[in-house]
Design a protein around this motif. Structure first.
Motif, short mmCIF file in Angstrom:
data_model
loop_
_atom_site.label_atom_id
_atom_site.label_comp_id
_atom_site.label_asym_id
_atom_site.label_seq_id
_atom_site.Cartn_x
_atom_site.Cartn_y
_atom_site.Cartn_z
N GLN A 39 66.34 -99.45 -33.61
CA GLN A 39 67.76 -99.77 -33.75
C GLN A 39 68.07 -101.15 -33.20
OE1 GLN A 39 70.18 -97.85 -35.39
NE2 GLN A 39 71.19 -99.84 -35.24
N ASP A 43 69.41 -104.32 -35.39
CA ASP A 43 70.61 -105.11 -35.03
C ASP A 43 70.28 -106.59 -34.90
OD1 ASP A 43 72.02 -102.78 -35.04
OD2 ASP A 43 72.29 -102.63 -32.86
N ARG A 125 79.40 -107.45 -37.59
CA ARG A 125 79.45 -106.42 -36.54
C ARG A 125 80.88 -105.92 -36.37
NH1 ARG A 125 75.92 -105.18 -32.11
NH2 ARG A 125 74.76 -107.13 -32.29
N ASN A 128 82.91 -101.24 -33.07
CA ASN A 128 82.10 -100.19 -32.45
C ASN A 128 80.62 -100.58 -32.32
OD1 ASN A 128 81.07 -99.99 -35.01
ND2 ASN A 128 81.80 -97.90 -35.41
N GLN A 130 78.54 -101.35 -34.75
CA GLN A 130 77.76 -101.14 -35.98
C GLN A 130 77.89 -102.35 -36.91
OE1 GLN A 130 75.91 -98.16 -36.70
NE2 GLN A 130 76.26 -97.93 -34.51
N ASN A 132 78.22 -103.85 -40.69
CA ASN A 132 78.61 -103.52 -42.06
C ASN A 132 78.12 -104.63 -42.97
OD1 ASN A 132 80.11 -101.19 -41.31
ND2 ASN A 132 81.77 -102.53 -40.62
#
Length: 293
Positions: A39, A43, A125, A128, A130, A132
């Motif tokens: 993860q 990112d 980003r 939250n 995450q 997109n």
């Protein structure tokens, strides 16, 4: 392999190393060395990648070797007529320009359906944390024409070449590969190219893998493991891949993978029967101080 009677040759060419390929390799190293979770690596990849990267210095070195490889194609293949089609992505256009020059061709044709799986997108980003994937910045047809001198008649005359489509799902990419495969096997194209013709497609690792699977009637299993979604599959070194390139490789992206600035040659009969003449040829890079990955 001299040109067979009535058969057409198709050379699949993966672009040379881009700036994004460097990021992918760095991120993959962090995963394999345990310095980052998948993860965290995902990112980092999304935060550092470019929408439409240019070639790296190493990629430009690879191009010199690829040019020498291309110059030998007429003698090596027995083909007399060549036609180059390229993805509109910058790294592919930069690669295609060298191929066009090596074969003394007037131009290359830019085809949107040769772009990489996922297309042009930007990762943003959210609050939250995450990421997109939203519409990225694709070049316009006139920009491609001005910079590379290519035939852009198949692209939208104005606006980005992808019409601002944004991130493309894998299902759509497979459908794209199926459409292209049907055209490549068509009697119309065979008649146009002739038995002494070679079509050269300059594209990308993931899309060329899907296209190879469809052309050779193999399963596209593992397509959900798109390296752009699961970054752990990105930047895999050749050494890591040796055990994965067998017939039962877990992912279509590994099974039919073409390394940077390398080629796969196909022979297609008028009936659409495909024979692989060579797969992932890299001898033009080996021992030439070039990174092969």
């Amino acid at each position: 392999g001299q040109a067979s009677s009535g058969n057409m040759k198709i050379l699949l060419i993966r672009h040379a190393q881009s700036m994004n390929n460097i990021v992918q390799a760095q991120v993959h190293t962090k995963i394999t060395s345990g310095k980052a979770s998948e993860q965290q690596a995902q990112d980092e990849w999304l935060s550092m990648r470019q929408d439409d990267p240019e070639l790296s210095p190493a990629g430009k070195e690879q191009l010199k070797r690829l040019m020498e490889h291309a110059k030998k194609l007429p003698k090596k293949s027995g083909c007399k007529r060549f036609r180059v089609l390229t993805s509109p992505m910058r790294r592919a256009c930069e690669t295609a320009k060298v191929i066009v020059g090596a074969l003394n061709l007037p131009t290359a044709e830019v085809r949107g359906d040769l772009c990489e799986v996922g297309g042009i997108y930007t990762a943003q980003r959210s609050p939250n944390g995450q990421f997109n994937k939203v519409t990225g910045r694709a070049m316009e047809a006139m920009t491609i024409k001005q910079q590379f001198g290519f035939d852009v008649s198949s692209l939208p005359p104005s606006g980005p070449w992808d019409s601002g489509r944004g991130f493309e799902g894998t299902t759509e990419a497979i459908q794209r590969a199926e459409r292209l495969s049907s055209w490549l096997k068509s009697a119309y194209l065979h008649n146009e190219m002739g038995q002494d013709g070679m079509l050269l497609l300059v594209s990308h690792a993931d899309f060329l893998a899907l296209l190879m699977a469809v052309l050779t009637n193999h399963s596209t299993s593992g397509h959900e493991n798109n390296p752009d979604i699961d970054v752990s599959a990105h930047g895999i070194t050749e050494a890591t891949l040796q055990g994965l390139m067998a017939h039962d490789a877990p992912s279509v992206y590994q099974k039919f993978r073409i390394s940077l600035a390398c080629t796969t040659l196909l022979d297609i009969s008028p009936e659409g029967k495909v024979r692989v003449e060579w797969m992932n040829k890299k001898s033009h890079l080996e021992g030439k101080n070039c990174t092969i990955s």
